[in-house]
Design an enzyme around this catalytic site. Structure first.
Site, PDB file in Angstrom:
ATOM      1  N   MET A 106      28.135-112.811 -77.131  1.00 44.26           N
ATOM      2  CA  MET A 106      27.563-113.783 -76.210  1.00 44.26           C
ATOM      3  C   MET A 106      28.164-113.615 -74.808  1.00 44.26           C
ATOM      4  O   MET A 106      29.263-113.114 -74.640  1.00 44.26           O
ATOM      5  CB  MET A 106      27.787-115.197 -76.731  1.00 44.26           C
ATOM      6  CG  MET A 106      27.206-115.426 -78.116  1.00 44.26           C
ATOM      7  SD  MET A 106      27.267-117.142 -78.619  1.00 44.26           S
ATOM      8  CE  MET A 106      25.992-117.830 -77.601  1.00 44.26           C
ATOM      9  N   GLY A 120      25.828-127.961 -71.916  1.00 51.39           N
ATOM     10  CA  GLY A 120      25.889-126.912 -70.905  1.00 51.39           C
ATOM     11  C   GLY A 120      25.051-127.206 -69.684  1.00 51.39           C
ATOM     12  O   GLY A 120      24.801-128.374 -69.346  1.00 51.39           O
ATOM     13  N   ASP A 121      24.581-126.147 -69.026  1.00 51.57           N
ATOM     14  CA  ASP A 121      23.892-126.291 -67.743  1.00 51.57           C
ATOM     15  C   ASP A 121      22.717-127.261 -67.804  1.00 51.57           C
ATOM     16  O   ASP A 121      22.604-128.191 -67.001  1.00 51.57           O
ATOM     17  CB  ASP A 121      23.374-124.927 -67.273  1.00 51.57           C
ATOM     18  CG  ASP A 121      24.504-123.998 -66.863  1.00 51.57           C
ATOM     19  OD1 ASP A 121      25.654-124.318 -67.170  1.00 51.57           O
ATOM     20  OD2 ASP A 121      24.216-122.969 -66.242  1.00 51.57           O
ATOM     21  N   GLY A 122      21.796-127.023 -68.752  1.00 56.76           N
ATOM     22  CA  GLY A 122      20.619-127.874 -68.864  1.00 56.76           C
ATOM     23  C   GLY A 122      20.975-129.304 -69.197  1.00 56.76           C
ATOM     24  O   GLY A 122      20.377-130.257 -68.673  1.00 56.76           O
ATOM     25  N   ASP A 135      31.118-119.351 -73.115  1.00 57.81           N
ATOM     26  CA  ASP A 135      31.366-118.166 -72.288  1.00 57.81           C
ATOM     27  C   ASP A 135      32.581-118.292 -71.375  1.00 57.81           C
ATOM     28  O   ASP A 135      32.958-117.328 -70.708  1.00 57.81           O
ATOM     29  CB  ASP A 135      30.139-117.861 -71.425  1.00 57.81           C
ATOM     30  CG  ASP A 135      28.925-117.497 -72.254  1.00 57.81           C
ATOM     31  OD1 ASP A 135      29.111-117.047 -73.401  1.00 57.81           O
ATOM     32  OD2 ASP A 135      27.790-117.667 -71.763  1.00 57.81           O
ATOM     33  N   GLU A 182      25.639-110.092 -73.822  1.00 56.36           N
ATOM     34  CA  GLU A 182      24.181-110.230 -73.881  1.00 56.36           C
ATOM     35  C   GLU A 182      23.516-110.194 -72.510  1.00 56.36           C
ATOM     36  O   GLU A 182      22.348-109.817 -72.376  1.00 56.36           O
ATOM     37  CB  GLU A 182      23.807-111.532 -74.590  1.00 56.36           C
ATOM     38  CG  GLU A 182      24.315-112.785 -73.879  1.00 56.36           C
ATOM     39  CD  GLU A 182      23.916-114.072 -74.591  1.00 56.36           C
ATOM     40  OE1 GLU A 182      22.818-114.095 -75.169  1.00 56.36           O
ATOM     41  OE2 GLU A 182      24.710-115.033 -74.556  1.00 56.36           O
ATOM     42  N   ARG A 224      17.436-128.943 -77.868  1.00 69.98           N
ATOM     43  CA  ARG A 224      17.182-128.584 -76.475  1.00 69.98           C
ATOM     44  C   ARG A 224      15.976-129.388 -75.987  1.00 69.98           C
ATOM     45  O   ARG A 224      15.049-129.653 -76.740  1.00 69.98           O
ATOM     46  CB  ARG A 224      16.905-127.088 -76.341  1.00 69.98           C
ATOM     47  CG  ARG A 224      18.091-126.206 -76.719  1.00 69.98           C
ATOM     48  CD  ARG A 224      17.814-124.754 -76.378  1.00 69.98           C
ATOM     49  NE  ARG A 224      18.859-123.855 -76.845  1.00 69.98           N
ATOM     50  CZ  ARG A 224      19.989-123.616 -76.187  1.00 69.98           C
ATOM     51  NH1 ARG A 224      20.209-124.217 -75.033  1.00 69.98           N
ATOM     52  NH2 ARG A 224      20.887-122.785 -76.668  1.00 69.98           N
ATOM     53  N   GLY A 225      16.005-129.763 -74.711  1.00 70.94           N
ATOM     54  CA  GLY A 225      14.891-130.534 -74.167  1.00 70.94           C
ATOM     55  C   GLY A 225      14.913-131.971 -74.672  1.00 70.94           C
ATOM     56  O   GLY A 225      15.957-132.530 -75.018  1.00 70.94           O
ATOM     57  N   MET A 279      27.377-116.046 -85.968  1.00 74.91           N
ATOM     58  CA  MET A 279      28.675-116.120 -86.646  1.00 74.91           C
ATOM     59  C   MET A 279      29.744-116.611 -85.685  1.00 74.91           C
ATOM     60  O   MET A 279      30.712-117.263 -86.083  1.00 74.91           O
ATOM     61  CB  MET A 279      29.051-114.746 -87.190  1.00 74.91           C
ATOM     62  CG  MET A 279      28.187-114.260 -88.335  1.00 74.91           C
ATOM     63  SD  MET A 279      28.621-112.587 -88.838  1.00 74.91           S
ATOM     64  CE  MET A 279      30.334-112.825 -89.316  1.00 74.91           C
TER      65      MET A 279
END
Length: 447
Positions: free
Chosen positions: A315, A241-243, A272, A371, A216-217, A436
């Site tokens: 999730m 994904g979004d980022g 998702d 979540e 990430r980042g 998992m």
């Protein structure tokens, strides 16, 4: 933000994904197209996709290698004006604007532009249809492609890497294909890039995770584009994904600003299944199967004790598709909580009364909670912490699972004890299968 995501997103047949990368880069702009109508012109607000010929000079086009095969039907290819509506059901009157006249050429004054973009007749949004074009913008024999995976893991990531490499090689004839390790930060270390020939990727579909690794980042737009130029990359495939897509948009904008002949394509990664216009995102069905197994375990535990309650957190930050599908597929869930629907604990119609009745009737109950569910309720009851973002810019959610278990335990113990001839309280079993679900190999559907 979802609109921006869709501008860069592709999850179609492999050839369709790659052909888009050969042809265009995404843009924020919208452009109306005219669709015939018995009652007058219909205007659709279509998200425009830029073409690299708009900012490069002397750019040639090439026949798609697929078009050179024998007996290829024209239906294989997507037309220049093909688009898909954002919503299946719309109000037809929203698309009609008899007072608005489309300009016939590029000499459109500001008043006409305002008419097109600013008033009725364009409320129905649409997106350019992804798919293979009959002509492409790069010579496959001299092209060099790069693939990078970013963000959280998801079943099917390796399958996407494999199919990208296989299709680029077999269907388009691209022989130089590299994988960027460890997400966006990997662009800074070209000496660690991996060659992705068929011998390397042929068995990836049987493995979970990503053979390229992820992170990430680590996004440095200028350094990434510099690396693409230095290494001769003209086709970039970003899986995330979004980022990740926000980062890809910055790369695309910088490529355009510099006038470079580099194409950027995104394959949206969201376990998702929460992208409009896409029937099913990769990894979703594998996640549902794994979540269902966890629900079955919780049900077994609940059946083993008096007043047994199994709570399973799955999730789903902003959507409850995994929770809903796994709960329905398990056939044992008594309650499913999703982010799209607010719920409350106490009073008539509250979940506590519902579970109390189930426990009295069946001596057990199972709850499935996404979540992202209950965040509003937790805030109202003062159970939220300080807002924190991860390296991808996603707001970290407050943990609904343990909080919900505590609330249910507190509210049900005394009531059940009074109702039980043995003085039994609630026996609660909590299952959190998050990793998992994420790290497993993809099932047949996701392959």
């Amino acid at each position: 933000m979802m609109k921006r995501f869709l501008q860069l997103s592709f999850l179609l047949r492999p050839a369709a994904v790659y052909s888009w990368a050969f042809t265009a880069l995404p843009s924020r702009r919208t452009s109306p197209i005219v669709l015939s109508s018995v009652s007058g012109p219909e205007l659709w607000k279509v998200e425009k996709v830029d073409h690299i010929s708009e900012w490069t000079t002397n750019h040639k086009s090439y026949p798609n290698p697929l078009s050179l095969k024998d007996n290829v039907p024209s239906s294989w290819f997507v037309g220049l004006n093909d688009a898909v509506a954002l919503k299946v059901q719309i109000d037809a009157l929203e698309t009609i604007d008899e007072t608005c006249v489309l300009p016939s050429d590029d000499d459109c004054d500001e008043e006409d532009e305002e008419c097109i973009v600013g008033r009725g007749g364009i409320n129905a949004e649409a997106f350019v249809l992804a798919g293979p074009r009959a002509e492409i913008s790069f010579d496959p024999s001299t092209s060099k492609a790069a693939i990078v995976t970013c963000g959280g893991l998801c079943p099917g990531l390796n399958s996407v890497v494999r199919e990208l490499a296989m299709c680029l090689s077999r269907q388009y004839g691209v022989q130089q294909i590299v994988g960027i390790p460890q997400g966006y930060r990997g662009f800074l270390y070209p000496e660690e890039w991996k060659s992705l020939d068929e011998t390397v990727v042929q068995n990836l579909h049987n493995q979970g995770g990503s053979m390229l690794g992820s992170s990430r980042g680590g996004h440095d737009t200028d350094a990434i584009v510099d690396s693409l130029v230095n290494e001769g990359i003209n086709l970039l495939f970003v899986v995330g994904g979004d980022g990740t897509v926000r980062g890809a948009a910055k790369i695309a904008e910088e490529v355009k600003r510099r006038g470079l002949a580099i194409s950027v394509a995104c394959i949206p990664k969201t376990i998702d299944n929460d992208i409009p216009l896409i029937d099913r995102t990769f990894g979703f069905e594998s996640a549902v199967e794994a979540a269902r197994d966890a629900i079955n375990v919780a049900n077994t535990e609940a059946e083993g004790f008096p007043f047994g309650l199994g709570v399973v957190k799955v999730m789903g930050r902003n959507s409850g598709f995994i929770a809903m599908h796994s709960a329905l597929g398990s056939c044992v869930a008594d309650l499913c909580l999703v982010p799209e629907v607010d719920f409350y604990l106490d009073g008539k119609g509250g979940i506590v009364d519902h579970l109390y009745e189930r426990l009295l009737a069946h001596d057990k109950a199972v709850v499935v909670v996404a979540e992202g569910a209950g965040q509003k309720l937790m805030a109202e009851l003062g159970a939220v912490g300080e807002e924190v973002e991860d390296a991808s810019g996603n707001v970290l959610l407050d943990d609904i699972g343990p909080w919900l278990c505590k609330q249910l335990k507190q509210r049900l113990d005394e009531r059940l004890e009074k109702a039980s001839i043995h003085g039994d309280e609630l026996t609660l079993k909590y299952v959190d299968p998050s990793y998992m679900v994420r790290g497993i190999p993809p099932n047949t559907a996701d392959n």
